[in-house]
Structure formats: structure tokens, C-alpha cells
Design a protein around this motif. Structure first.
Motif, PDB file in Angstrom:
ATOM      1  N   LEU A 159      42.002  51.283  25.969  1.00  0.00           N
ATOM      2  CA  LEU A 159      41.929  49.939  26.544  1.00  0.00           C
ATOM      3  C   LEU A 159      42.285  48.876  25.502  1.00  0.00           C
ATOM      4  O   LEU A 159      42.939  47.882  25.830  1.00  0.00           O
ATOM      5  CB  LEU A 159      40.540  49.689  27.141  1.00  0.00           C
ATOM      6  CG  LEU A 159      40.241  50.517  28.394  1.00  0.00           C
ATOM      7  CD1 LEU A 159      38.868  50.189  28.956  1.00  0.00           C
ATOM      8  CD2 LEU A 159      41.302  50.302  29.466  1.00  0.00           C
ATOM      9  N   PHE A 160      41.893  49.075  24.241  1.00  0.00           N
ATOM     10  CA  PHE A 160      42.297  48.129  23.195  1.00  0.00           C
ATOM     11  C   PHE A 160      43.822  48.130  23.053  1.00  0.00           C
ATOM     12  O   PHE A 160      44.443  47.090  22.857  1.00  0.00           O
ATOM     13  CB  PHE A 160      41.640  48.481  21.854  1.00  0.00           C
ATOM     14  CG  PHE A 160      40.213  48.014  21.751  1.00  0.00           C
ATOM     15  CD1 PHE A 160      39.854  46.725  22.159  1.00  0.00           C
ATOM     16  CD2 PHE A 160      39.212  48.838  21.238  1.00  0.00           C
ATOM     17  CE1 PHE A 160      38.546  46.289  22.077  1.00  0.00           C
ATOM     18  CE2 PHE A 160      37.894  48.407  21.155  1.00  0.00           C
ATOM     19  CZ  PHE A 160      37.567  47.130  21.571  1.00  0.00           C
ATOM     20  N   THR A 161      44.423  49.326  23.129  1.00  0.00           N
ATOM     21  CA  THR A 161      45.883  49.415  23.053  1.00  0.00           C
ATOM     22  C   THR A 161      46.515  48.624  24.187  1.00  0.00           C
ATOM     23  O   THR A 161      47.511  47.921  24.001  1.00  0.00           O
ATOM     24  CB  THR A 161      46.342  50.893  23.125  1.00  0.00           C
ATOM     25  OG1 THR A 161      45.649  51.623  22.131  1.00  0.00           O
ATOM     26  CG2 THR A 161      47.838  51.022  22.917  1.00  0.00           C
ATOM     27  N   TYR A 162      45.905  48.736  25.380  1.00  0.00           N
ATOM     28  CA  TYR A 162      46.433  47.990  26.523  1.00  0.00           C
ATOM     29  C   TYR A 162      46.278  46.487  26.308  1.00  0.00           C
ATOM     30  O   TYR A 162      47.206  45.712  26.546  1.00  0.00           O
ATOM     31  CB  TYR A 162      45.702  48.422  27.799  1.00  0.00           C
ATOM     32  CG  TYR A 162      46.048  47.602  29.011  1.00  0.00           C
ATOM     33  CD1 TYR A 162      47.335  47.652  29.548  1.00  0.00           C
ATOM     34  CD2 TYR A 162      45.102  46.772  29.618  1.00  0.00           C
ATOM     35  CE1 TYR A 162      47.670  46.890  30.657  1.00  0.00           C
ATOM     36  CE2 TYR A 162      45.432  46.016  30.726  1.00  0.00           C
ATOM     37  CZ  TYR A 162      46.709  46.081  31.235  1.00  0.00           C
ATOM     38  OH  TYR A 162      47.047  45.325  32.337  1.00  0.00           O
ATOM     39  N   LEU A 163      45.088  46.076  25.823  1.00  0.00           N
ATOM     40  CA  LEU A 163      44.854  44.641  25.622  1.00  0.00           C
ATOM     41  C   LEU A 163      45.814  44.058  24.589  1.00  0.00           C
ATOM     42  O   LEU A 163      46.149  42.871  24.636  1.00  0.00           O
ATOM     43  CB  LEU A 163      43.403  44.401  25.174  1.00  0.00           C
ATOM     44  CG  LEU A 163      42.327  44.657  26.228  1.00  0.00           C
ATOM     45  CD1 LEU A 163      40.945  44.425  25.651  1.00  0.00           C
ATOM     46  CD2 LEU A 163      42.547  43.770  27.458  1.00  0.00           C
ATOM     47  N   ALA A 164      46.286  44.909  23.665  1.00  0.00           N
ATOM     48  CA  ALA A 164      47.212  44.422  22.646  1.00  0.00           C
ATOM     49  C   ALA A 164      48.649  44.367  23.149  1.00  0.00           C
ATOM     50  O   ALA A 164      49.514  43.770  22.508  1.00  0.00           O
ATOM     51  CB  ALA A 164      47.138  45.326  21.414  1.00  0.00           C
ATOM     52  N   GLY A 171      47.162  53.725  13.645  1.00  0.00           N
ATOM     53  CA  GLY A 171      46.402  52.480  13.502  1.00  0.00           C
ATOM     54  C   GLY A 171      44.996  52.577  14.049  1.00  0.00           C
ATOM     55  O   GLY A 171      44.434  51.587  14.500  1.00  0.00           O
ATOM     56  N   LEU A 172      44.428  53.790  14.056  1.00  0.00           N
ATOM     57  CA  LEU A 172      43.104  53.972  14.643  1.00  0.00           C
ATOM     58  C   LEU A 172      42.064  54.290  13.584  1.00  0.00           C
ATOM     59  O   LEU A 172      40.931  54.637  13.918  1.00  0.00           O
ATOM     60  CB  LEU A 172      43.156  55.111  15.671  1.00  0.00           C
ATOM     61  CG  LEU A 172      44.135  54.927  16.833  1.00  0.00           C
ATOM     62  CD1 LEU A 172      44.232  56.205  17.636  1.00  0.00           C
ATOM     63  CD2 LEU A 172      43.698  53.782  17.723  1.00  0.00           C
ATOM     64  N   SER A 191      49.702  64.797  32.652  1.00  0.00           N
ATOM     65  CA  SER A 191      51.054  64.240  32.790  1.00  0.00           C
ATOM     66  C   SER A 191      51.038  62.748  33.070  1.00  0.00           C
ATOM     67  O   SER A 191      51.721  62.268  33.956  1.00  0.00           O
ATOM     68  CB  SER A 191      51.787  64.946  33.920  1.00  0.00           C
ATOM     69  OG  SER A 191      51.090  64.753  35.127  1.00  0.00           O
ATOM     70  N   GLU A 192      50.247  62.011  32.332  1.00  0.00           N
ATOM     71  CA  GLU A 192      50.185  60.574  32.568  1.00  0.00           C
ATOM     72  C   GLU A 192      50.255  59.865  31.223  1.00  0.00           C
ATOM     73  O   GLU A 192      49.916  60.444  30.204  1.00  0.00           O
ATOM     74  CB  GLU A 192      48.863  60.220  33.239  1.00  0.00           C
ATOM     75  CG  GLU A 192      47.706  60.722  32.398  1.00  0.00           C
ATOM     76  CD  GLU A 192      46.392  60.101  32.776  1.00  0.00           C
ATOM     77  OE1 GLU A 192      46.369  58.918  33.097  1.00  0.00           O
ATOM     78  OE2 GLU A 192      45.392  60.817  32.720  1.00  0.00           O
ATOM     79  N   PRO A 193      50.690  58.614  31.220  1.00  0.00           N
ATOM     80  CA  PRO A 193      50.662  57.869  29.976  1.00  0.00           C
ATOM     81  C   PRO A 193      49.221  57.534  29.605  1.00  0.00           C
ATOM     82  O   PRO A 193      48.497  56.975  30.425  1.00  0.00           O
ATOM     83  CB  PRO A 193      51.436  56.578  30.292  1.00  0.00           C
ATOM     84  CG  PRO A 193      51.916  56.710  31.689  1.00  0.00           C
ATOM     85  CD  PRO A 193      51.200  57.831  32.347  1.00  0.00           C
ATOM     86  N   TYR A 194      48.791  57.916  28.412  1.00  0.00           N
ATOM     87  CA  TYR A 194      47.434  57.621  27.956  1.00  0.00           C
ATOM     88  C   TYR A 194      47.512  57.187  26.494  1.00  0.00           C
ATOM     89  O   TYR A 194      46.953  57.836  25.612  1.00  0.00           O
ATOM     90  CB  TYR A 194      46.557  58.862  28.130  1.00  0.00           C
ATOM     91  CG  TYR A 194      45.072  58.605  28.123  1.00  0.00           C
ATOM     92  CD1 TYR A 194      44.471  57.942  29.178  1.00  0.00           C
ATOM     93  CD2 TYR A 194      44.273  59.033  27.067  1.00  0.00           C
ATOM     94  CE1 TYR A 194      43.110  57.709  29.183  1.00  0.00           C
ATOM     95  CE2 TYR A 194      42.902  58.812  27.062  1.00  0.00           C
ATOM     96  CZ  TYR A 194      42.328  58.151  28.118  1.00  0.00           C
ATOM     97  OH  TYR A 194      40.973  57.928  28.125  1.00  0.00           O
ATOM     98  N   PRO A 195      48.279  56.101  26.237  1.00  0.00           N
ATOM     99  CA  PRO A 195      48.424  55.672  24.860  1.00  0.00           C
ATOM    100  C   PRO A 195      47.103  55.153  24.306  1.00  0.00           C
ATOM    101  O   PRO A 195      46.307  54.607  25.074  1.00  0.00           O
ATOM    102  CB  PRO A 195      49.466  54.548  24.946  1.00  0.00           C
ATOM    103  CG  PRO A 195      49.371  54.036  26.340  1.00  0.00           C
ATOM    104  CD  PRO A 195      48.941  55.217  27.180  1.00  0.00           C
ATOM    105  N   PRO A 196      46.816  55.272  23.028  1.00  0.00           N
ATOM    106  CA  PRO A 196      47.684  55.818  21.975  1.00  0.00           C
ATOM    107  C   PRO A 196      47.548  57.333  21.794  1.00  0.00           C
ATOM    108  O   PRO A 196      48.025  57.846  20.794  1.00  0.00           O
ATOM    109  CB  PRO A 196      47.166  55.099  20.735  1.00  0.00           C
ATOM    110  CG  PRO A 196      45.697  54.966  20.997  1.00  0.00           C
ATOM    111  CD  PRO A 196      45.556  54.785  22.485  1.00  0.00           C
ATOM    112  N   PHE A 197      46.899  58.033  22.734  1.00  0.00           N
ATOM    113  CA  PHE A 197      46.645  59.456  22.516  1.00  0.00           C
ATOM    114  C   PHE A 197      47.811  60.331  22.940  1.00  0.00           C
ATOM    115  O   PHE A 197      48.188  61.259  22.242  1.00  0.00           O
ATOM    116  CB  PHE A 197      45.355  59.870  23.226  1.00  0.00           C
ATOM    117  CG  PHE A 197      44.154  59.263  22.589  1.00  0.00           C
ATOM    118  CD1 PHE A 197      43.722  59.726  21.362  1.00  0.00           C
ATOM    119  CD2 PHE A 197      43.500  58.206  23.178  1.00  0.00           C
ATOM    120  CE1 PHE A 197      42.633  59.146  20.737  1.00  0.00           C
ATOM    121  CE2 PHE A 197      42.405  57.623  22.566  1.00  0.00           C
ATOM    122  CZ  PHE A 197      41.971  58.088  21.338  1.00  0.00           C
ATOM    123  N   SER A 198      48.354  60.056  24.099  1.00  0.00           N
ATOM    124  CA  SER A 198      49.529  60.815  24.522  1.00  0.00           C
ATOM    125  C   SER A 198      50.284  60.003  25.555  1.00  0.00           C
ATOM    126  O   SER A 198      49.690  59.478  26.498  1.00  0.00           O
ATOM    127  CB  SER A 198      49.115  62.157  25.121  1.00  0.00           C
ATOM    128  OG  SER A 198      48.273  61.953  26.231  1.00  0.00           O
TER     129      SER A 198
END
Lengths: 265, 229, 242
Positions: free
Chosen positions: A188-193, A254-255, A34-41
Motif C-alpha cells: 500500500l505504501f508503494t501504491y501511495l507513492a 527500498g524496503l 498471477s496478479e500485480p503485487y508490487p513491490p513483491f511481485s
């Protein structure tokens, strides 16, 4: 008088609802973290779950012709919740490791991506263990990355702070409370972007692989005794791979090309 | 039931116990020190002190401690990058530790709840005693120090036991902001061993023992205060 | 309009672009969990108080153990323990009665745990309130030949409510706030978890936690009004206290 009667009826009603709440039964129950884990969920602003793994789950259930329901639970309790039969399978980017296999079983790998270390924007890209002496790592609790830090960086003198969710570790990196965050490279790449990530942080490097700790890719966690379910899920995973569905989903997010996907067999 | 992890993790548990007790002690003492003025200004203060104090108590008592803690830890953390030079200031070693926010949140919580209790206690001191004190020529400050405050504190003393136990029961929330208290140690054991029941049962027993000791301690302390009835 | 304000308003807006509707539904969920747990707690409390007052000795000891346990062990620890162990316990219990296993979903577990904790506190509130009923009233009821259940319904309930009301009001405020702990377990989209998830996605921790704090505050202040009214209702026909 009416007040007392209503009072009693409301209490009885509440008790009955609690009992009834346990009755619903579905074909396959999937446990999500139940946590944000983009781009997976992650949950978007309209309150629906979106992401690579959500699309994967839907494709998988369609492939098996099963109706799936989801149940959310916090990440650090997801394995106990599986063994306590709150759901039948975990889809939460959980890597297959020898350590976890002592408690639960896994399907075959459905994706794999390397681990990454990120830190503040200072141009310093040294990621040798000695360099981390006196530095603080932020990491999500009960993850392969947490175990990796314990094995390689802690003995070299690094400190560790563990968080319930990865976004909290990232927030503390942005706030400067930790010096590095280690996690899955794609999240982490998603976060850096993102805006927040661009403002604070940069990629530091990929730590050397260690299959014993980092595992051999992400699989669905299942209970050890559910061998029939395992067979069924494995068949569906490979079928999705053979059809090219997995590649399609990766393209959508985009992966494509950044992650290793399940083999067709 | 498997208990062999106890042999491996007892240092962490012992350290966690220490952190829990320090959290409890700091938040109770600092909280009580804040509660006295917060209670007092609600009774006699000018409006510009009275209303903020009342608002503070309402806010603290009306919102979950967990949200207060996260608001302080992650909410303030969000502003930090906007303050230049903060990371090199003398405050930084404190500001980067979750422990500080836990102490802050628990202290403010104690101050909010006990401030309300103190307000009642100040009101509960018989008027005649205060008038008598004034009549023999005590200054307002002397009245407060010699009569009003001691009488009010004595009224609060019996409630302190319960408040301390409630505070003890709130301390595990600190582990959600990276503090390695008893709960944090348990979370670590759970991460390493996938054992969930045994560590939780173990600390549940520890909390019961602490509660027992606190209750006995306060009973002893109350016997030491001479009360003439 | 300044840029930050526009951003904040979008973030909190209703509909698919903002979290306004999610927070609102989260608040409704919080109230739902709290209400169910509260009434479950009252049921447990009423039964346990009766057991503590009139039950056999072994039951009194058992119930004392229950209230002592809940009052000494942190809610978070109990929540985690019962959330994971609760399913097993329920099924073992049902197995003892020869019934098949049930799945306890997150909602039922959360309500069960919060209700279990509430039950211990309401036991004490209700017990004290029953003890506060003037003895003569109960004797009069017995003199009329009322049996236990009839007396409980007609005399004890209405007579103890005014004494219990302030304590019960307080318990409601406690359960609405304790329901936030459920977010640590995850799984139910109540206010705190929704906020946590939204903050994690948007990185707007300060704004979202502030807004959520004020939603909780609104629930508290609104509940206070309702309970004040309820307390007046239960005191109807009583002599006014100064």
C-alpha cells in the motif's frame, strides 16, 4: 478429400499435444499469484516477473542448488492448486495463519510487515471500528486482511467488497466505490507513492495486531506431507538470512528497515 | 466430500440465487426491449441509425463478455475521479455498485445478440403481409405495431429459450466485479473453508435446475401462443 | 502531440517500455489455446456424435448426459471445477490403467476444459449435419460394399461438412471468446490475463481493455473471412442455393 484428411490429422495432432503438454518435470515448481503485487511481485512492461519475492525466489533456488520453474495461478485458487499438486511451494506473500495451517503447511517466516488501512485524502485518520459504521472496505479475497475486516469492522457496521486482486480494490478506492482499502503496508505504501495513489489517497493508520488473524509473517506454503521439502527450504531461508542476502534484496527494493526478515537460525 | 458448510452458508447461497435470477431477468427484459429497435433500424432505418446499430452488434458479438464487463466497470471507474461532483450526485449510489455494471453489460450483450436475431426476424416477415397492411390504409406505425412486430416476435420466441439459458450461463461473470451472486457466494465459501469442489458442484446442480425450469417455462409459454399454420 | 496521446502510445509501444509486444503475444496465446481447444472439441464432437447416432443405448444416455451438463452449467463453473478436479480425475484414470501420475499444467488444463465444453456443442452440430445427409448417398455407399470407417471418411465427412460449416464457424468464435475465462483461473499469459496484469500495474484500465476488445474483434472479423472461404470450399461442386 485432402481437406477432410487434414481435418482429421489436425484434430489428432491437437489431442496429442494436449497429452504431451503434461509431461514436463522440474526439480521444484513454485506457484506465483498471477496478479500485480508490487513491490513483491509484478510483471513489468517487458513481460518478466520482478520484485522482492522474485529475487528472493531466485536466491533461494540458487542457495539450494535446485532448478526452479514457476507456475502462475490466480490468488483465490492458489491453495487448492497447491493441494492439487500443480506446484510444490507457494511464494506469494502468504501469511502463516492457524486457519490456513488446517489445510496446508508453511516454511518458517521469511518476512513480516504490518497491515495498513488507506483511504481518500480527507485528513480523517480515525481507524476505530465504530468510525467505519456505514463505510465500505475494499479488500482482496481470501486474505488475512479480509478476515480481519470480517472480525473487527463488519460487526461494527462496515460493509465489505471483495476483489480477486488487490489492484482492483485500489482502483475502486481511486474511483470512490469503496471508502477504505486494507492490505499489506508495504504494497500500500508503494501504491501511495505512485502517481495514481498520490492523486487519490492517503495512509489512515495501522490497525492493532491480532496474531490469530494476521498471522506471524509470510512463509512459503507447502503441502503437509512434504516434510523433507520443508526442511530443505527452511535451511535455505535461514542461510540466506545469515549471508545477508535478504537484507541486500530489501535494500534493492527500498524496503530496508521496513520489514522484519527471517532470522539466521 | 464434506457438506456441513451448507448449514452455515445457506442464507448467502439463497441470496446469491436471488441476485443471479434478478440479473438474468433484468438483462433479458431490458436487452430484448433494446433489441427490437436495434433490429428494426438495421432493416429500415436511415444510415445514421443503421450503421451504428450494425457496428454495435458486431462489437458485442465479436468481443468477450468478460472484457466488456471489465471495460465498463474498471474502465469507467478510471474516469470517475475526473468528473467533479459525481460522488455527490444522485447517480452515485447506482454507479458505485458492481451490480449496475453487471446488469448494463449483460443487457447490452443480450441487445447485441438478439438485435441480430431481430434483424433476421424482421426480414423474415413475408413482404406480402406488409404490403397488404399498407394497402388497407395502415400508417407505417400501425403496420409495425399490428403486423410487422408481432409477426417478427413470434418468429423469435422459439429462440428465446436458448438465449435465456446462454444468458444464465454468463451471469457468474458478475462475481469478478464484486457482485455476490451464486458464484460470489461460492467464492466466499471457498475463502472461508478452502473447500473448492463441493460448493462448485452444488451450484452446478442449481444452474442445471434453473435451466430445467426455464426450459419447462418457455415450453409452457409457447403453448399459450396460438399459432395458425 | 497531446500529453495523453504520447502516454498512450508509450504504453502500447513495442519493446521493454510498452505492452504492445505483450498484448501481441497474448493474442497469439489466445489463438493457440482456442485452436487446440477447438480441435480437441471437434475430435470429441465427431466421436460423441457417432456414439449418439450409432452407439449402444447406454452410450447414448451417457452422451446425452454430457451434452445436457455442458449446456446447462456455466463455462466459468465448469472451468474452475475441471481445472482443480481435472488433475485428480486424470490421475485416477491413469492409475486405473496402471500408469503413474502426470502433472497437468495450466495450458493443458485450459485446453482440456475448453475442449470439453466445445465438444458438447460440436457433438450437436456434427450430429445434426450427419442427419442432414440425404439417405440415398449412404445407401449407395453401402451398396458399393463400403465398410464403416471407409464410408465415414469418404462419404459422411465430405457430405456433412457443408451442413456443419456454419455451426462450426460459430463454435470457433465462441471458443476464442470463452478463452478469456481462463484469465479468471490465471496461469496462462493469454490476451485477457496479460491485459488484466498490465492494467493492474499501469492503472490504465480504460485504454487497455478497449485495445484488447478491438484485438478480439479483429480476431473475430478475420476468422469470419477464413470461415466464409472454407464454407465455399466445402460447397464446391454443390448446386448454388439461389
Amino acid at each position: 478429400m485432402t481437406l477432410t484428411r487434414r481435418f482429421v490429422m489436425a484434430a489428432a495432432g491437437a489431442a496429442a499435444m494436449v497429452m504431451a503438454a503434461g509431461a514436463a518435470q522440474a526439480d521444484i515448481k513454485i506457484g506465483l499469484s498471477s496478479e500485480p503485487y508490487p513491490p513483491f511481485s509484478s510483471k513489468d512492461a517487458s513481460g518478466t516477473w520482478v520484485g522482492w519475492e522474485i529475487d528472493f525466489m531466485n536466491a533461494l533456488c540458487a542457495e539450494m542448488g535446485e532448478k526452479c520453474t514457476t507456475e502462475e495461478v490466480s490468488w483465490d485458487g492458489i491453495i487448492p492448486a497447491l493441494t492439487a499438486k500443480k506446484f510444490d511451494a507457494i511464494i506469494a506473500s502468504m501469511s502463516i495463519t492457524p486457519e490456513r495451517k488446517k489445510t496446508i503447511d508453511f516454511t518458517d517466516m521469511y518476512y513480516n510487515s504490518p497491515a495498513l488501512i488507506i483511504g481518500p485524502k480527507d485528513g480523517d485518520k480515525d481507524i476505530s471500528p465504530e468510525h467505519f459504521k456505514g463505510k465500505t472496505f475494499g479488500v482482496q479475497v481470501s486474505t488475512i486482511h479480509s478476515n480481519y475486516i470480517d472480525k473487527y469492522f463488519k460487526p461494527a457496521g462496515a460493509e465489505v467488497k471483495t476483489y480477486g486482486t488487490e489492484d482492483e480494490a485500489k482502483a475502486d478506492l481511486a474511483a470512490g466505490r469503496v471508502d477504505y482499502v486494507m492490505g499489506d503496508s508495504l504494497t500500500l505504501f508503494t501504491y501511495l507513492a505512485s502517481d495514481a495513489g498520490k492523486a487519490c489517497c492517503e495512509e489512515k493508520g495501522f490497525p492493532p495486531d491480532d496474531k490469530e488473524i494476521l498471522g506471524e509473517g509470510v512463509g512459503m506454503g507447502i503441502r503437509k506431507e512434504d516434510t523433507a521439502l520443508k526442511e530443505k527450504l527452511n535451511k535455505a531461508i535461514h542461510a540466506l538470512s545469515a549471508k545477508g542476502t535478504l537484507t541486500e534484496i530489501s535494500k534493492k527494493w527500498g524496503l530496508d528497515g521496513q520489514m522484519k526478515l527471517a532470522s539466521p537460525q | 466430500m464434506v457438506w456441513d458448510w451448507l448449514f452455515t452458508y445457506w442464507p448467502q447461497l439463497l441470496y446469491g440465487l436471488w441476485i443471479t435470477l434478478v440479473l438474468l431477468f433484468l438483462s433479458m427484459t431490458l436487452g430484448m426491449m433494446l433489441a427490437v429497435p436495434i433490429g428494426l433500424v438495421q432493416v429500415t432505418g436511415p444510415w445514421w441509425l443503421k450503421y451504428p446499430a450494425r457496428g454495435f452488434c458486431t462489437f458485442i458479438r465479436g468481443t468477450p463478455l468478460l472484457i466488456q464487463l471489465w471495460l465498463m466497470y474498471y474502465g469507467l471507474g478510471q474516469i470517475f475521479p475526473m468528473i467533479p461532483g459525481l460522488r455527490h450526485s444522485f447517480l452515485w449510489p447506482v454507479l458505485r455498485e458492481g451490480f449496475f455494471y453487471a446488469v448494463l453489460a449483460f443487457t447490452l450483450s443480450t441487445a447485441g445478440y438478439e438485435g441480430e436475431v431481430m434483424r433476421g426476424a424482421f426480414l423474415g416477415v413475408p413482404r406480402g403481409e406488409l404490403e397488404a397492411a399498407r394497402a388497407i390504409g395502415m400508417s407505417p406505425w400501425q403496420v409495425l405495431r399490428r403486423v410487422w412486430l408481432p409477426r417478427a416476435l413470434r418468429q423469435v420466441l422459439p429462440t428465446l429459450n436458448g438465449e435465456t439459458i446462454l444468458q444464465l450461463k454468463s451471469t457468474p461473470l458478475a462475481y469478478t466485479v464484486t457482485v455476490m451472486d451464486l458464484m460470489g457466494a461460492t467464492s466466499m465459501i471457498r475463502q472461508d473453508t478452502y473447500r473448492i469442489y463441493e460448493p462448485l458442484i452444488f451450484i452446478a446442480v442449481i444452474y442445471m435446475v434453473i435451466t430445467f425450469i426455464i426450459t419447462k417455462g418457455f415450453a409452457w409459454a409457447e403453448r399459450q401462443v396460438p399459432v395458425k399454420r | 502531440m497531446p500529453d495523453w496521446l504520447a502516454k498512450a502510445l508509450t504504453l502500447l509501444s513495442w519493446g521493454p517500455a510498452g505492452y504492445g509486444d505483450e498484448l501481441f503475444h497474448g493474442a497469439l496465446r489466445t489463438i493457440e489455446i482456442s485452436a487446440l481447444a477447438y480441435f480437441l472439441g471437434l475430435t470429441i464432437g465427431a466421436l460423441a456424435a457417432t456414439g449418439k447416432l450409432y452407439g449402444p443405448n447406454w452410450l447414448k444416455k451417457l452422451l446425452n448426459g454430457y451434452t445436457t451438463l455442458v449446456r446447462a452449467v456455466p463455462e466459468l463453473v465448469l472451468l474452475l471445477l475441471l481445472y482443480y478436479a481435472g488433475t485428480d480425475m486424470v490421475n485416477t484414470l491413469l492409475g486405473g490403467f496402471g500408469k503413474g501420475p502426470v502433472e497437468v499444467n495450466g495450458m493443458a488444463a485450459a485446453v482440456g476444459v475448453l475442449g470439453f465444453v466445445q465438444g458438447a456443442y460440436s457433438t450437436e452440430v456434427i450430429r445434426a449435419a450427419i442427419l442432414a445427409i440425404p439417405h440415398g448417398q449412404l445407401e449407395a455407399a453401402r451398396a458399393f460394399g463400403m465398410g464403416g470407417p471407409l464410408m465415414a471418411r469418404r462419404i459422411i465427412m465430405p457430405a456433412m461438412l457443408p451442413f456443419a460449416m456454419p455451426g462450426l464457424a460459430n463454435l470457433w468464435l465462441i471458443v476464442t471468446k470463452d478463452s478469456a475465462l481462463v484469465s479468471v483461473v490465471g496461469g496462462i499469459a493469454e490476451l485477457s490475463l496479460v491485459t488484466k496484469q498490465a492494467a493492474g500495474v499501469t492503472k490504465q484500465y480504460l485504454l487497455l481493455y478497449l485495445v484488447t476488445a478491438f484485438i478480439y474483434l479483429t480476431i473475430t472479423l478475420f476468422s469470419n473471412r477464413i470461415f466464409n472461404w472454407l464454407e465455399r470450399m466445402t460447397r464446391r461442386g454443390q448446386r448454388k442455393l439461389v
